[in-house]
Write an enzyme that holds these catalytic residues in place. Structure first.
Site, PDB file in Angstrom:
ATOM      1  N   CYS B 101       0.864  -1.175   0.000  1.00 28.35           N
ATOM      2  CA  CYS B 101       0.000   0.000   0.000  1.00 28.35           C
ATOM      3  C   CYS B 101       0.898   1.221   0.000  1.00 28.35           C
ATOM      4  O   CYS B 101       1.704   1.400   0.919  1.00 28.35           O
ATOM      5  CB  CYS B 101      -0.869  -0.013   1.251  1.00 28.35           C
ATOM      6  SG  CYS B 101      -1.771   1.521   1.476  1.00 28.35           S
ATOM      7  N   THR B 192      -4.049   5.226   7.293  1.00 32.31           N
ATOM      8  CA  THR B 192      -2.989   4.731   6.431  1.00 32.31           C
ATOM      9  C   THR B 192      -2.001   5.844   6.093  1.00 32.31           C
ATOM     10  O   THR B 192      -2.410   6.914   5.641  1.00 32.31           O
ATOM     11  CB  THR B 192      -3.608   4.192   5.128  1.00 32.31           C
ATOM     12  OG1 THR B 192      -4.611   3.258   5.486  1.00 32.31           O
ATOM     13  CG2 THR B 192      -2.579   3.534   4.256  1.00 32.31           C
ATOM     14  N   HIS B 293     -12.657   6.310  -3.283  1.00 34.75           N
ATOM     15  CA  HIS B 293     -11.644   5.496  -2.626  1.00 34.75           C
ATOM     16  C   HIS B 293     -11.833   4.016  -2.951  1.00 34.75           C
ATOM     17  O   HIS B 293     -10.859   3.274  -3.077  1.00 34.75           O
ATOM     18  CB  HIS B 293     -11.675   5.744  -1.119  1.00 34.75           C
ATOM     19  CG  HIS B 293     -10.415   5.338  -0.437  1.00 34.75           C
ATOM     20  ND1 HIS B 293      -9.170   5.542  -0.986  1.00 34.75           N
ATOM     21  CD2 HIS B 293     -10.174   4.708   0.753  1.00 34.75           C
ATOM     22  CE1 HIS B 293      -8.237   5.066  -0.179  1.00 34.75           C
ATOM     23  NE2 HIS B 293      -8.829   4.553   0.882  1.00 34.75           N
ATOM     24  N   CYS B 299      -5.175  -0.624  -7.095  1.00 39.80           N
ATOM     25  CA  CYS B 299      -3.802  -0.916  -6.675  1.00 39.80           C
ATOM     26  C   CYS B 299      -3.609  -2.386  -6.343  1.00 39.80           C
ATOM     27  O   CYS B 299      -2.524  -2.939  -6.516  1.00 39.80           O
ATOM     28  CB  CYS B 299      -3.430  -0.071  -5.463  1.00 39.80           C
ATOM     29  SG  CYS B 299      -4.493  -0.381  -4.037  1.00 39.80           S
ATOM     30  N   GLU B 447      -6.440  -5.171   4.448  1.00 36.76           N
ATOM     31  CA  GLU B 447      -6.781  -3.825   3.982  1.00 36.76           C
ATOM     32  C   GLU B 447      -7.717  -3.899   2.766  1.00 36.76           C
ATOM     33  O   GLU B 447      -8.587  -3.047   2.593  1.00 36.76           O
ATOM     34  CB  GLU B 447      -5.503  -3.055   3.624  1.00 36.76           C
ATOM     35  CG  GLU B 447      -5.716  -1.563   3.563  1.00 36.76           C
ATOM     36  CD  GLU B 447      -4.585  -0.876   2.802  1.00 36.76           C
ATOM     37  OE1 GLU B 447      -4.232  -1.346   1.692  1.00 36.76           O
ATOM     38  OE2 GLU B 447      -4.065   0.120   3.306  1.00 36.76           O
TER      39      GLU B 447
END
Lengths: 486, 486, 486, 486
Positions: B101, B192, B293, B299, B447
């Protein structure tokens, strides 16, 4: 462009040699088994009618780059990624409108694949296939025709190549070359919508080697050319369309169609030949067509819309729609359905322009998209059956419901939530039966599995197209292995 | 725009009040636990450096609509669907580059959500939030800052609303209004990249009612403002970064970071306040941020690339890469990974323009996309462990491997395929351990599950945003029920 | 029978040559990394103590058919299907008691496999292995010993057979025959509980051919025999047992252990040799052991009990336990867990008596049972993380919680439902972290995948053991194909 | 005990008032739609014939504890866990023998449930139901009768209790008490095998409260008692049994049956009443029956055997059986199928003795077992379709295959592997169609979903019967929370 009615009239003029359930069928328009499938094909004309469905114009029509005229998108050669995206949306829209396979995408995908490959063959060999093809394309666009794209051969012993088969006809091939054209023999199986088509366009079914070159052929013919024989496939619940066309059939408007098509020494005039022994382009044509056609399975998310809608309705009709577990299942169905269409959309948006000018889909994502389609509809169907309850397979027939004596019992004991006509509950139940076990399931499940190639075909392409070296290098760098190292 | 090195230098000037493992940490740049996380954030600068990565320019940078200057895409307000698509691709690219991340998307998503909602509040109430926000945005762009978007409150008893809690600080709120600003108290959890940020921007965590209006606040502050306390989260295998930073840590370059952030009566100057008691816009801000988000989870397909690459490598290193079942599993992993990115891309391509001019993602597909991300990485991780074998959890440590006596045994008995250095096999094994059990798994699995809202939050939104009436009508028509009828 | 304490004392007398993290460990009882694993092994003694756990007597103990004495079931040779069923229940019970791999089943499964195969070898070759084995068995039963069953070799290049390897030591083999015994060299990997064992019993790892006969050996040795070297495997979160043995470690009592065990020219006296070059029995010994050991994975449903209990607790602690979707997920976890134990029970109940008198499990169901275990725990773990929330990977450490200043913030902002001490919420969260990412996950996930053979090994056996001809004949009859026909 | 032929003859003497497709059916034995279903029921007699199937005697017959005579197991009251295990095996055996629902287990499960509950009612209320029941049982055993166990009411508005319904007949109830018996009205839906039964035994469908006591009734009647009306359910492909009973129907021997059964003011003599207004025992009877009946779904693993056999055959017939991915899918099917039967076996083996002396299954595992059955057959069916290929839904009919002209084309182009008659390939394809879309799918899929209660019913029972407190305590102990603490 033809109207829905004009299309059906044009079909009256077609006289294919058709057999069904062991009998010759001469009237293909009014036969009760065929009629819903022809109506379904007709829906591809109907939704393109501007007066009736102005909101569908962008999706259902396009401007021909040959003539500048408006054409039905099914006759269009994609000129942009927007075209590809509209193709996805057309698929979903028609899937939701018909709850069925509307059968016309195969022809569109064939035309587009040929627009690329005839161009590429000509570039290499100085042939004139593309010119021929464009002339043919213009005819298809001008007349707004349905083309049946025919790829899958009988294949015989699958461990042998075409030229190695004991029976050389297991793959469609040239048996004679004549001054006015070529004579072909063989069969194409699983031909969707064949009897509802004006034209049939054949392609090879696999990569070929030089020794297989007689099999490396592509051509178009009027669907009712002498020597072509159609044998209608028998499908789950097909005869309900005859015995109970009103309620029991579930989808009372539309249906799909599959045929075995036999080419019994048929002459193809040269101007309709688009590939002839260029064996090294067979795999390219297969792959181009397959990618386009795998992308076409966007339609299944349209059928998914219907089945989700039906599941929600039956829950409301039975008074269970507010239960948390029912809501959860509806959302699970939506999740699967939207994931399918998302992959189709991404595949379209990530398309690119080929040398011929045609826009081509992203091959990796076309296969990813289709591979999901081989699984998710089965799970959606299972959830729909779970929500609907056992009545899907135990309900009396419409004739019982209409019976003067026992009809009252049927109505009394199938009564669901207050304010909902019992007939409506039965209708929705039958639609769910149709889409999970009946004729609709043929389109929604088994065709999702095997149409445009079985799952393993997609897996092989995914293995080839994914950039595994890029991934390996990413991993190496992060754990401290030099790029060039083993 | 800052270079990677300038970013790290800028971090040296930050002095947040940080605690980790019960101790005050003053040097946030060189702490071995933090360092890989800061390197990871730095990668968002590095890939934007034109000389180093010219091929990433389109993806990593954009042109500010405020200034016309090139800015890092993380500071950009989306001006087109192409921007949204590039955001997806940036996410995947950085995921593959860091295997972790990289922490900077939260700020980007916060800025974009505020660009819409401050505009909408002003339209309704005649306030000046958007003007303030744009001034702030320009500062962020000019300085190329990292913003920590802070949403999740502590929440206390989840069955109670903010103003009903026994402890009123369970949701961040205004405790005092002063001439120069507002004083806030509360905490934001699961933050985060908080310690790697220049700024922190708070938003409400849920829809509010009028009685909750003290909780309906949004504002930005320098991350090291007095009164803000950071408590570092403890994660799987965190201390391996200290004891074995070379091989055993798996990903030897990067890592993620999570903090509890406490606001202990902190003063926010008025020019940094972007929402103040407009409770009716809280849900809108939450939903805008959440949709952006959820889209950002593109990702994870980048981390998926790394794990697939690692699985392929370990199979090659162990001589099993040609086994049919191994190839099949690699393709299954790719299928899941490409399905994830496809949903993210579709969500971006299907975005639209908001009144403020900002482009917003498709909300339904943002939720569909994220919901897949809550499941598929777990399956990809399971398959990676299956391919890797039991060594992932039984291998001796690097120190054993380097030991003068027993190192030979380790090397001898962990030898895999001919020509592959045993060290490389160990390295890849450790990377797989990292991504499936260790620090990487925190980013890649947990996550993925809970970041941007837990799965149930996505399900609720999918239930709301899917057009179920359209689906019901499609079903009704096909089974013969009138549109208006029950 | 030994008590828990006597077992630990007996371990103090063992002096294996052990290395961990690059250092020689001499005190194996008090080392903080090893201690929880030894406690876990000790639990197999503790639950068998009649005064402490009278309710476990049936499950944990049995009557030796050699001596008529009560023995720990781990030292017992199964004399009935009831014994096999009790083995399943012992596994689940100890799994739930320790939340970990308790490491002692491998020895039990080895003893039982040898009790069958030594008998069968003797019948064929007139050897005396069974007599030797029974003498050894009596010793093990009388002394109530832990045996480490050692099967998995290093294997080197997996495409080559043992005798074809470049390094002949890749499979454990005889290097010299002496008057007093044989000298062996090689290594066994992934040896669960090796350092907590009194004895180590080696077996071949695969079917052998005549040319591999030096590899077809089985024997037992005291675990601290000179020449045997143990190298401790490094595992997720292992060092938390040192730095935070109280709360952060999750499971504060127990843990598992894996070692690489090197045999550096070790002498085995003849009375401890149970197979010597009877290569044609290697596959039988492997299969007998593998089937028994796959059946042993009943223990994972015990760990499943712990994780389901933890998920239910955290839901109660956070006030979400009554939400329909949470209840649904808990039930899904139970469903998976009970399906696992059901397969193990069926496998036991459907066991049969071998010629030696030993009862053997149903091989097909042993493989079916284990194959489910390679998947279901991953899904149970995923659901546990979903229920638990993001705190599993973002919570501050115990030292922060105990810190005089910031401890108050941690306690304040991690407060869950009324009446629940915040410390308990943290403890359960850490237990969930342990079982899904930490040391517990090593036992519960990766070991479930690869222990007793990787999934593909089970699939191959299922393919062999299922009666596919019976199924084909059933299908043929129903669709009208004659039995003998193709 | 009756032979198969005697059973069919006994059916000729039954004259139920039956309607099908809107018409009165008087000959229930020779009707082509019913005949395969009656043959299927007859198979439960045939396999019990000692001369024909000596190997099935243990499984298919038992010794009556009333008379000491041998009885068909379907008429037996379970006297041991061995009886319960044999019930599982009988189910699988008959499933494999018929490839269909053989319809007789419902009666067996009803008899066993009543043997327990009538005893328990008598114990509480001093009634004589058990005595009546045993007399009835002896009659059933002596005559070797088929009993249709009837539970599911119409239910009307599902949010209302029986006595709250607008139409009080939505649940079957007493409408009059007479000296010679009670008069009942209502309907039972989804009645499997109703028309193939000698007797019908009604039970309440849910827990009742005192105000619902008129609904708390159980009784038995000859199936053709005046006032009972049967309406035959319409099912996928039902009329193929008329138009193509040879090949196209797939399973050419057997089929299932579902009816709506209306009780139109039917008199039940007192000696046939087994519960009358003891509302507090309604839930117990429901649960006992439901548990027994959920256990009965062992039969689906027998149908699974057929489908796996068919999939393996079609792969061999098409030359694909050696492909790794095909073998893998066959093993996946076996894995699912064996997991189902394992759960059923465990449920039986873990049964216990009730006060009445009857052996009862493990309730938790009965529900676990059935819940798997609601999912796994769908996946097995999907895999079978994947292996079979698209021909399952595109093949021409038998009449085309037999046609003098086109029959040759069909045979030529459906030719598969060398040495396999094309007819056999078609037959197996049709069997797969039958079991995945046709009449067989009704039994194998939808009935697996909803028979013996829909999945949610099983989930609720699993939630109730799992010992969650034990699990919570196990978790607490391991993370250091005191047992009594929150």
């Amino acid at each position: 462009m033809k109207t829905k009615e004009e299309y059906i009239e044009s079909m009256r003029k077609m006289h294919p040699e058709l057999y069904m359930f062991g009998e010759r069928v001469t009237n293909i328009v009014d036969n009760p088994i065929i009629k819903p499938t022809m109506n379904c094909m007709a829906a591809t004309y109907e939704l393109a009618e501007e007066e009736k469905f102005p909101e569908y114009q962008d999706v259902m029509t396009a401007t021909s780059y040959l003539t500048g005229e408006k054409v039905n998108r099914f006759c269009h050669i994609h000129q942009s990624t927007e075209d590809l995206v509209n193709k996805s949306k057309m698929g979903r829209g028609l899937g939701a409108y018909t709850g069925s396979c509307f059968q016309r995408c195969v022809g569109m995908d064939t035309l587009n694949a040929l627009s690329i490959v005839t161009y590429d063959i000509d570039r290499k060999y100085g042939t004139e296939y593309n010119k021929r093809f464009l002339k043919y394309l213009r005819y298809v666009q001008d007349e707004d025709l349905v083309c049946c794209g025919a790829m899958t051969d009988a294949k015989g012993d699958r461990s042998l190549r075409p030229a190695e088969q004991a029976d050389l006809d297991q793959y469609l091939h040239v048996v004679e070359e004549k001054p006015d054209g070529i004579v072909v023999r063989g069969a194409k199986l699983h031909q969707t919508g064949a009897v509802n088509s004006h034209e049939i366009i054949c392609m090879p079914t696999r990569a070929m080697r030089e020794e297989d070159k007689d099999y490396a052929i592509s051509f178009a013919l009027p669907a009712d050319t002498k020597g072509i024989i159609y044998i209608y496939g028998r499908q789950s619940c097909d005869t309900r369309k005859i015995d109970s066309p009103n309620m029991d059939v579930g989808n009372i408007l539309y249906g799909g169609q599959e045929c075995m098509v036999v080419f019994n020494d048929v002459l193809v005039p040269w101007e309709r030949v688009f590939m002839y022994r260029e064996w090294d382009f067979a795999s390219d044509l297969v792959e181009k067509f397959a990618s386009y056609h795998r992308h076409s399975y966007a339609c299944k998310s349209g059928i998914g819309d219907v089945l989700i809608g039906a599941a929600q309705l039956i829950a409301e009709y039975q008074g269970t729609s507010k239960a948390a577990h029912i809501r959860d299942k509806i959302i699970d169905m939506i999740q699967l359905n939207e994931t399918m269409i998302s992959c189709s959309l991404a595949c379209a948006y990530e398309g690119h322009k080929e040398p011929s000018g045609t826009y081509f889909v992203n091959t990796l994502l076309a296969n990813v998209s289709k591979l999901n389609v081989t699984k998710f509809p089965y799970e959606i169907a299972r959830l729909a059956q779970e929500i609907a309850g056992g009545g899907v397979v135990t309900m009396p027939s419409e004739k019982d419901f209409r019976h003067p004596k026992i009809g009252n019992y049927v109505a009394k004991y199938l009564k669901g939530a207050e304010g909902v006509p019992v007939e409506n509950r039965i209708r929705v139940m039958r639609l769910i039966e149709d889409l999970t076990l009946g004729l609709g399931a043929v389109c929604y499940l088994t065709e999702s599995m095997h149409g445009a190639g079985s799952p393993m075909a997609q897996k092989i392409m995914i293995g080839r197209r994914a950039n595994i070296d890029r991934m390996k290098n990413a991993a190496k760098r992060l754990c401290g292995i030099e790029r060039g190292e083993n």
